[in-house]
Structure formats: C-alpha cells, structure tokens
Design a protein around this motif. Structure first.
Motif, PDB file in Angstrom:
ATOM      1  N   ALA A 137       0.852  -1.182   0.000  1.00 51.95           N
ATOM      2  CA  ALA A 137       0.000   0.000   0.000  1.00 51.95           C
ATOM      3  C   ALA A 137       0.890   1.234   0.000  1.00 51.95           C
ATOM      4  O   ALA A 137       1.790   1.363   0.828  1.00 51.95           O
ATOM      5  CB  ALA A 137      -0.896   0.012   1.241  1.00 51.95           C
ATOM      6  N   VAL A 138       0.651   2.129  -0.951  1.00 54.63           N
ATOM      7  CA  VAL A 138       1.374   3.398  -1.044  1.00 54.63           C
ATOM      8  C   VAL A 138       0.464   4.478  -0.481  1.00 54.63           C
ATOM      9  O   VAL A 138      -0.682   4.602  -0.891  1.00 54.63           O
ATOM     10  CB  VAL A 138       1.723   3.728  -2.509  1.00 54.63           C
ATOM     11  N   THR A 139       0.991   5.265   0.463  1.00 55.24           N
ATOM     12  CA  THR A 139       0.163   6.271   1.125  1.00 55.24           C
ATOM     13  C   THR A 139       0.727   7.654   0.868  1.00 55.24           C
ATOM     14  O   THR A 139       1.887   7.928   1.175  1.00 55.24           O
ATOM     15  CB  THR A 139       0.108   5.991   2.640  1.00 55.24           C
ATOM     16  N   THR A 140      -0.098   8.512   0.263  1.00 55.30           N
ATOM     17  CA  THR A 140       0.330   9.884  -0.026  1.00 55.30           C
ATOM     18  C   THR A 140      -0.544  10.871   0.742  1.00 55.30           C
ATOM     19  O   THR A 140      -1.667  10.551   1.136  1.00 55.30           O
ATOM     20  CB  THR A 140       0.235  10.212  -1.537  1.00 55.30           C
ATOM     21  N   ASP A 141      -0.011  12.059   0.943  1.00 56.93           N
ATOM     22  CA  ASP A 141      -0.771  13.149   1.555  1.00 56.93           C
ATOM     23  C   ASP A 141      -1.769  13.664   0.520  1.00 56.93           C
ATOM     24  O   ASP A 141      -1.380  14.045  -0.585  1.00 56.93           O
ATOM     25  CB  ASP A 141       0.193  14.256   1.994  1.00 56.93           C
ATOM     26  N   ALA A 142      -3.054  13.676   0.892  1.00 61.05           N
ATOM     27  CA  ALA A 142      -4.105  14.040  -0.069  1.00 61.05           C
ATOM     28  C   ALA A 142      -3.971  15.479  -0.533  1.00 61.05           C
ATOM     29  O   ALA A 142      -4.436  15.826  -1.623  1.00 61.05           O
ATOM     30  CB  ALA A 142      -5.484  13.825   0.552  1.00 61.05           C
ATOM     31  N   VAL A 143      -3.324  16.326   0.252  1.00 57.11           N
ATOM     32  CA  VAL A 143      -3.207  17.737  -0.113  1.00 57.11           C
ATOM     33  C   VAL A 143      -1.915  18.002  -0.886  1.00 57.11           C
ATOM     34  O   VAL A 143      -1.935  18.570  -1.976  1.00 57.11           O
ATOM     35  CB  VAL A 143      -3.277  18.629   1.141  1.00 57.11           C
ATOM     36  N   THR A 144      -0.785  17.561  -0.339  1.00 57.04           N
ATOM     37  CA  THR A 144       0.499  17.903  -0.955  1.00 57.04           C
ATOM     38  C   THR A 144       0.931  16.892  -2.015  1.00 57.04           C
ATOM     39  O   THR A 144       1.804  17.190  -2.827  1.00 57.04           O
ATOM     40  CB  THR A 144       1.617  17.962   0.101  1.00 57.04           C
ATOM     41  N   GLY A 145       0.375  15.674  -1.982  1.00 54.86           N
ATOM     42  CA  GLY A 145       0.789  14.643  -2.912  1.00 54.86           C
ATOM     43  C   GLY A 145       2.047  13.909  -2.497  1.00 54.86           C
ATOM     44  O   GLY A 145       2.453  12.951  -3.151  1.00 54.86           O
ATOM     45  N   GLU A 146       2.672  14.351  -1.424  1.00 55.72           N
ATOM     46  CA  GLU A 146       3.905  13.719  -0.937  1.00 55.72           C
ATOM     47  C   GLU A 146       3.663  12.255  -0.555  1.00 55.72           C
ATOM     48  O   GLU A 146       2.655  11.927   0.065  1.00 55.72           O
ATOM     49  CB  GLU A 146       4.369  14.507   0.289  1.00 55.72           C
ATOM     50  N   VAL A 147       4.596  11.376  -0.911  1.00 51.53           N
ATOM     51  CA  VAL A 147       4.501  10.001  -0.432  1.00 51.53           C
ATOM     52  C   VAL A 147       4.890   9.982   1.043  1.00 51.53           C
ATOM     53  O   VAL A 147       5.983  10.430   1.409  1.00 51.53           O
ATOM     54  CB  VAL A 147       5.407   9.041  -1.235  1.00 51.53           C
ATOM     55  N   LEU A 148       3.993   9.511   1.885  1.00 48.55           N
ATOM     56  CA  LEU A 148       4.226   9.496   3.327  1.00 48.55           C
ATOM     57  C   LEU A 148       4.858   8.190   3.772  1.00 48.55           C
ATOM     58  O   LEU A 148       5.736   8.171   4.632  1.00 48.55           O
ATOM     59  CB  LEU A 148       2.905   9.705   4.075  1.00 48.55           C
ATOM     60  N   MET A 149       4.392   7.076   3.224  1.00 47.64           N
ATOM     61  CA  MET A 149       4.901   5.771   3.639  1.00 47.64           C
ATOM     62  C   MET A 149       4.493   4.721   2.622  1.00 47.64           C
ATOM     63  O   MET A 149       3.619   4.947   1.787  1.00 47.64           O
ATOM     64  CB  MET A 149       4.342   5.383   5.016  1.00 47.64           C
ATOM     65  N   GLN A 150       5.165   3.593   2.692  1.00 48.22           N
ATOM     66  CA  GLN A 150       4.753   2.408   1.949  1.00 48.22           C
ATOM     67  C   GLN A 150       4.599   1.308   2.978  1.00 48.22           C
ATOM     68  O   GLN A 150       5.531   1.014   3.730  1.00 48.22           O
ATOM     69  CB  GLN A 150       5.796   2.043   0.890  1.00 48.22           C
ATOM     70  N   GLY A 151       3.390   0.762   3.059  1.00 45.03           N
ATOM     71  CA  GLY A 151       3.140  -0.285   4.040  1.00 45.03           C
ATOM     72  C   GLY A 151       2.555  -1.523   3.384  1.00 45.03           C
ATOM     73  O   GLY A 151       2.579  -1.658   2.162  1.00 45.03           O
ATOM     74  N   TRP A 152       2.042  -2.391   4.212  1.00 48.91           N
ATOM     75  CA  TRP A 152       1.478  -3.657   3.730  1.00 48.91           C
ATOM     76  C   TRP A 152       0.112  -3.859   4.347  1.00 48.91           C
ATOM     77  O   TRP A 152      -0.133  -3.443   5.482  1.00 48.91           O
ATOM     78  CB  TRP A 152       2.408  -4.821   4.117  1.00 48.91           C
ATOM     79  N   MET A 153      -0.764  -4.519   3.623  1.00 48.86           N
ATOM     80  CA  MET A 153      -2.085  -4.878   4.148  1.00 48.86           C
ATOM     81  C   MET A 153      -2.323  -6.357   3.916  1.00 48.86           C
ATOM     82  O   MET A 153      -1.942  -6.899   2.869  1.00 48.86           O
ATOM     83  CB  MET A 153      -3.182  -4.098   3.417  1.00 48.86           C
TER      84      MET A 153
END
Lengths: 155, 155
Positions: B32-48
């Motif tokens: 799972a790739v997680t980005t900031d909805a406002v800035t678009g910055e990638v915050l983290m890459q995790g697993w589900m």
C-alpha cells in the motif's frame, strides 16, 4: 565509480544516517514507488533488485526487476516510455524507494493509461462494490506498442 | 454489508473491469502506497492483509499489517496519528493500492518526520554516496510518543 551499498549495522545508522544501506527482501527485491515529478500522481509501484537500484542511481533512468519475466527491466526499452528520475528518496528503514520521474510519452501503464492507478475503490460498506474509472481515455494502444508480448499481469 | 473481494478469473476482468479482485502475495500481503491528499507527498509504503484492506474500505481509516509485530495495525492507535482516507485506488493488475490520506498531527513516520521518505539519494556515479536530508526538523519526539515500544525497523 560504481554505486556501493553499505552493510546494515544499527537502527541509528539505517534511520538517522547518511549511508545507503537498503534492505532487500527474501527474494532480493525492494519495492519502488514511482510518482510523476510534476503532478505528484502515483504512476506505478514496482520492484528493484540490487542491480536495478544501482543502475537507476548511476544512469538516472528507472530500472526495475520484472517478476513476471524474472529479469532486469529498463523501463521504456520496449515501449519507449523511459522514466527520467528527477529525485530518488529512501524511507526510514531503507526497505522502500520513491522515484519522482518524468515520462517520455506521458504514460507508465502497460494497459495504456497514464497511471497504473486508474480505478477508485469506493469507501464504506455497501451492497455491491464497483470500481470507478478515474481515467477514461488511454494514452496509447497497448496492442500497437507491445504487439504479441505476453501480458505481465499474473492471475 | 461487509466488503467482499472477487475471485480473479481473467486478465480482462482484473485490468479493465469494475470488480475488486486484489492479489495478495505468498505471505497474504499487498503493498500500500500512502500519499498526503493535499500535498501529494509520499508518506509511507506499508502492507495490508485482506482484513486490513477490508477495514480500510469499511471505516475510511488506514489499517495496515505490521510485519514486525505480525499483527493488524490500525495506524495511529498508539501515536494518535490516524490517517483518514480521502481516496483509495487500485492498480492495473490489482496487486497494489494507493491511499490518499490526511493525517491527524501531520506526521506519518515513526522516526518523527512528516514523511518516511526524508532522505534523498544523489544520482550519478561518485566517489562516496551520502544521503541528503530533505526534512530537518522532526514533527514529534518518538520517545515521548512511543515510549519503550520496540522499534519496527528490522536490520
């Protein structure tokens, strides 16, 4: 001088240091998140082995490891959709990299869309979940570009 | 009604259809790739795992699977840094998801930075490669937030 990775010696070194000491998984791979350097859109999530990461750093063009083909993959070698890396970042525990790229031709998805993430999952509980397309027009026709090459999607 | 995943029947269904038919790897996980909805910055890459993905869809808050703890992980349960999902997308072959989130508290990284990707890898061949910090100030003090909880980084 070719790029060298450092051994992982301590949590402080890995998280707070300036040495590149990436962690490859049991398959020898590290996930790579690729975004458009201009729009910030996530274009794809791929995998790199050590060779692909070194070549990406050395050449400034995205190289991945194709799990379906079991081979190093210079993105764009077939399609012409080369990704030029504008910035490369590594995460806290150095088991993931983030590439900000610009793409010749404007598409990164083998299905023909700009981004691989062209469908939205609606949130909340509901009777039937139907994905919603966020891109409606393909940038290219995959049959024209890839011809009879096998589709990389694994069921 | 709880979220149901569909069986993967064909490449056309998976790539061009509206059914959610995610592919979990041999460990039962999907990146799972997680980005900031406002800035678009990638915050983290995790697993589900399947449960984490279903809970994320049903609740609209990011749930992951912690590989270091071997357990479902409601992000923010300990730190308060809950991620509210603004948009969830799935990729072409449905083996990766992208979460656009807003974060209570403004940080997503257990080291204390806003993003997990706070270091840049310089491109090109060079004598010595040194990572460059792109964030200089931590948003929070991890010792205050996590106390003596074990560090998730695996060497």
């Amino acid at each position: 001088m070719p790029v060298q990775f450092q051994p992982r010696r301590s949590i402080e070194q890995v998280e707070e240091g300036t040495e590149l000491a990436p962690r490859f998984d049991e398959r020898g791979l590290i996930p790579a998140v690729t975004t458009d350097a201009v729009t910030g859109e996530v274009l794809m999530q791929g995998w790199m082995n050590a060779e692909a990461l070194k070549l990406t750093i050395e050449t400034g063009e995205a190289h991945y490891y194709s799990r379906s083909r079991g081979a190093l993959w210079h993105k764009g070698a077939t399609s012409g959709l080369v990704q030029t890396v504008r910035e490369l970042l590594v995460d806290d525990d150095q088991d993931c990299v983030w590439l900000k790229v610009t793409v010749a031709g404007g598409a990164s998805c083998h299905v023909g869309y700009r981004s691989c993430f062209y469908r939205r999952v609606p949130l909340g509980s509901r009777e039937e979940l139907a994905l919603e397309f966020t891109e409606t027009d393909k940038v290219f026709d995959p049959h024209e570009v890839y011809g009879d090459a096998p589709n990389p999607t694994v069921l």
